[in-house]
Every structure is written in C-alpha cells, then in structure tokens.
Design a protein around this motif. Sequence first.
Motif, PDB file in Angstrom:
ATOM      1  N   ALA A   6       0.833  -1.209   0.000  1.00 35.00           N
ATOM      2  CA  ALA A   6       0.000   0.000   0.000  1.00 35.00           C
ATOM      3  C   ALA A   6       0.864   1.255   0.000  1.00 35.00           C
ATOM      4  N   GLU A   7       1.942   1.260   0.787  1.00 36.34           N
ATOM      5  CA  GLU A   7       2.854   2.412   0.817  1.00 36.34           C
ATOM      6  C   GLU A   7       3.449   2.654  -0.569  1.00 36.34           C
ATOM      7  N   PHE A   8       3.856   1.573  -1.236  1.00 30.14           N
ATOM      8  CA  PHE A   8       4.447   1.732  -2.564  1.00 30.14           C
ATOM      9  C   PHE A   8       3.433   2.317  -3.545  1.00 30.14           C
ATOM     10  N   PHE A   9       2.232   1.738  -3.609  1.00 32.44           N
ATOM     11  CA  PHE A   9       1.250   2.189  -4.590  1.00 32.44           C
ATOM     12  C   PHE A   9       0.693   3.579  -4.281  1.00 32.44           C
ATOM     13  N   ASN A  10       0.875   4.058  -3.041  1.00 29.79           N
ATOM     14  CA  ASN A  10       0.465   5.417  -2.690  1.00 29.79           C
ATOM     15  C   ASN A  10       1.524   6.465  -3.016  1.00 29.79           C
ATOM     16  N   LEU A  11       2.706   6.032  -3.440  1.00 28.42           N
ATOM     17  CA  LEU A  11       3.748   6.979  -3.819  1.00 28.42           C
ATOM     18  C   LEU A  11       3.321   7.765  -5.053  1.00 28.42           C
ATOM     19  N   PRO A  12       3.855   8.984  -5.231  1.00 32.43           N
ATOM     20  CA  PRO A  12       3.591   9.719  -6.477  1.00 32.43           C
ATOM     21  C   PRO A  12       4.145   8.934  -7.664  1.00 32.43           C
ATOM     22  N   LEU A  13       3.540   9.120  -8.827  1.00 32.94           N
ATOM     23  CA  LEU A  13       3.935   8.394 -10.028  1.00 32.94           C
ATOM     24  C   LEU A  13       5.427   8.542 -10.325  1.00 32.94           C
ATOM     25  N   GLU A  14       5.977   9.732 -10.107  1.00 27.86           N
ATOM     26  CA  GLU A  14       7.409   9.939 -10.382  1.00 27.86           C
ATOM     27  C   GLU A  14       8.267   8.995  -9.535  1.00 27.86           C
ATOM     28  N   GLU A  15       7.859   8.772  -8.279  1.00 24.43           N
ATOM     29  CA  GLU A  15       8.614   7.875  -7.397  1.00 24.43           C
ATOM     30  C   GLU A  15       8.472   6.421  -7.850  1.00 24.43           C
ATOM     31  N   LYS A  16       7.237   6.003  -8.174  1.00 29.47           N
ATOM     32  CA  LYS A  16       7.023   4.628  -8.624  1.00 29.47           C
ATOM     33  C   LYS A  16       7.779   4.362  -9.922  1.00 29.47           C
ATOM     34  N   ASN A  17       7.841   5.357 -10.796  1.00 37.29           N
ATOM     35  CA  ASN A  17       8.529   5.177 -12.075  1.00 37.29           C
ATOM     36  C   ASN A  17      10.031   4.958 -11.922  1.00 37.29           C
ATOM     37  N   LYS A  18      10.594   5.271 -10.762  1.00 32.89           N
ATOM     38  CA  LYS A  18      12.014   4.982 -10.504  1.00 32.89           C
ATOM     39  C   LYS A  18      12.260   3.476 -10.504  1.00 32.89           C
ATOM     40  N   TYR A  19      11.197   2.710 -10.318  1.00 34.74           N
ATOM     41  CA  TYR A  19      11.288   1.251 -10.296  1.00 34.74           C
ATOM     42  C   TYR A  19      10.663   0.636 -11.545  1.00 34.74           C
ATOM     43  N   ALA A  20      10.552   1.410 -12.599  1.00 35.04           N
ATOM     44  CA  ALA A  20       9.872   0.967 -13.821  1.00 35.04           C
ATOM     45  C   ALA A  20      10.532  -0.264 -14.422  1.00 35.04           C
ATOM     46  N   THR A  21       9.699  -1.096 -15.028  1.00 35.49           N
ATOM     47  CA  THR A  21      10.170  -2.285 -15.728  1.00 35.49           C
ATOM     48  C   THR A  21      11.029  -1.853 -16.908  1.00 35.49           C
ATOM     49  N   GLN A  22      12.174  -2.480 -17.038  1.00 33.43           N
ATOM     50  CA  GLN A  22      13.056  -2.173 -18.154  1.00 33.43           C
ATOM     51  C   GLN A  22      13.008  -3.326 -19.156  1.00 33.43           C
ATOM     52  N   ASN A  23      14.075  -4.138 -19.215  1.00 33.17           N
ATOM     53  CA  ASN A  23      14.167  -5.203 -20.217  1.00 33.17           C
ATOM     54  C   ASN A  23      13.712  -6.570 -19.714  1.00 33.17           C
ATOM     55  N   ASP A  24      13.284  -6.644 -18.461  1.00 33.06           N
ATOM     56  CA  ASP A  24      12.790  -7.925 -17.948  1.00 33.06           C
ATOM     57  C   ASP A  24      11.451  -7.705 -17.252  1.00 33.06           C
ATOM     58  N   LEU A  25      10.955  -8.701 -16.599  1.00 34.13           N
ATOM     59  CA  LEU A  25       9.641  -8.593 -15.969  1.00 34.13           C
ATOM     60  C   LEU A  25       9.679  -7.938 -14.600  1.00 34.13           C
ATOM     61  N   GLN A  26      10.856  -7.738 -14.046  1.00 33.36           N
ATOM     62  CA  GLN A  26      10.952  -7.203 -12.699  1.00 33.36           C
ATOM     63  C   GLN A  26      10.768  -5.688 -12.706  1.00 33.36           C
ATOM     64  N   GLY A  27       9.979  -5.188 -11.766  1.00 32.84           N
ATOM     65  CA  GLY A  27       9.818  -3.755 -11.622  1.00 32.84           C
ATOM     66  C   GLY A  27       8.371  -3.327 -11.611  1.00 32.84           C
ATOM     67  N   TYR A  28       8.170  -2.022 -11.719  1.00 32.13           N
ATOM     68  CA  TYR A  28       6.851  -1.412 -11.676  1.00 32.13           C
ATOM     69  C   TYR A  28       6.328  -1.196 -13.088  1.00 32.13           C
ATOM     70  N   GLY A  29       5.054  -1.416 -13.274  1.00 31.06           N
ATOM     71  CA  GLY A  29       4.435  -1.158 -14.574  1.00 31.06           C
ATOM     72  C   GLY A  29       2.929  -1.168 -14.444  1.00 31.06           C
TER      73      GLY A  29
END
Length: 173
Positions: A6-29
């Motif tokens: 819940a804490e993670f998903f309540n972060l502002p989008l800019e903060e969550k995007n720091k963990y964005a999925t890159q070339n694999d399945l791991q991360g935020y998306g």
Amino acid sequence: MRDTAAEFFNLPLEEKNKYATQNDLQGYGHGQAFAVSKKKTLDWTDCLMLFIYPSAYRNPKDAIEAYSAGVNKVGERLLSALSVLMGMNKDTLQEMHEGVMHVLRMNYYPTCSMPDEVLGVSPHSDASSLTILMQDVAGLQIRHDGGWVSVNPIPNALVVNIGDALEVFKYKI
C-alpha cells in the motif's frame, strides 16, 4: 506485506517510475506492461513484480523477505503433498523445482471512471506450477464448466492455483 504494498502504490507516479520495468519482468508497470496477448480490453492495474527466489535475484526489504520466506515454505509443503497425492516420493516435485525462480507480483487496482471498459487483469492461465495468492478484494474468478465463478476473499487465507506447468507434470509422470 499489505502495508508495504500500500505504501508503494500510494507513492507519487514519479517515485514509482524509478522502479519501472526495463528489459525484464521485474519492476513497476501498468497492466499492459505485463500483457502477453493483444486484446481490445485494457487491464486496469498497477503492478510491482519482484524476483524473490532464488535469493540471488532478490532485492530484499524486511516485509518482502518475511513474506516470501513464508510463502516459499507453503509452496514447499504443497509440492510435497502433491507429490504424494500423485503417487511419487514426497520430495519429487520439490526437487524438480530446485533453483526455479519465484516471482512476487503485487497488483493495485485504482478507481476507474469507465469500469465497464476495463478489467483488473485479463482472463489467463498461470504458466507456473503454483500460484499462491493473498486475495484482499473481491474480483477473482475461475473458469469452471464454461462459465465464471467468483472466488470470495477469506480474511488471512491464501488462494492456491495449480498452474499450467504442474498440469503438464501430472501427464508426464
């Protein structure tokens, strides 16, 4: 674990995007970041997916560490019981899964202004052997006898799905 998610998903989008999925399945998306089929109806979900086993792939946090260790024990016990039920030595399925990667996926379903035009997660089968799900909200359905049946959440319980890989093992052994 619920509080950490819940804490993670309540972060502002800019903060969550720091963990964005890159070339694999791991991360935020978003739901579409993990979609494997082309469809007209969009998934309406935010998702954080993390590799948890083997531990070399893990980026530990206390809650994730404790939760993943507990779920791993549940999975090991289920594989042992399923081995026996399938007429094998109790360690057979566990040995077949030695070193197999486990993934923790956390979904968040934001309020949608057009709920009739989206799905939380599109209909699918799980490619894994087992899916162990902590279900906090209603919405999960399973396909049964050509129709959809709702799975109502039970507080402090886990839902276990037998995945495609275990279905294959059933016919190969």
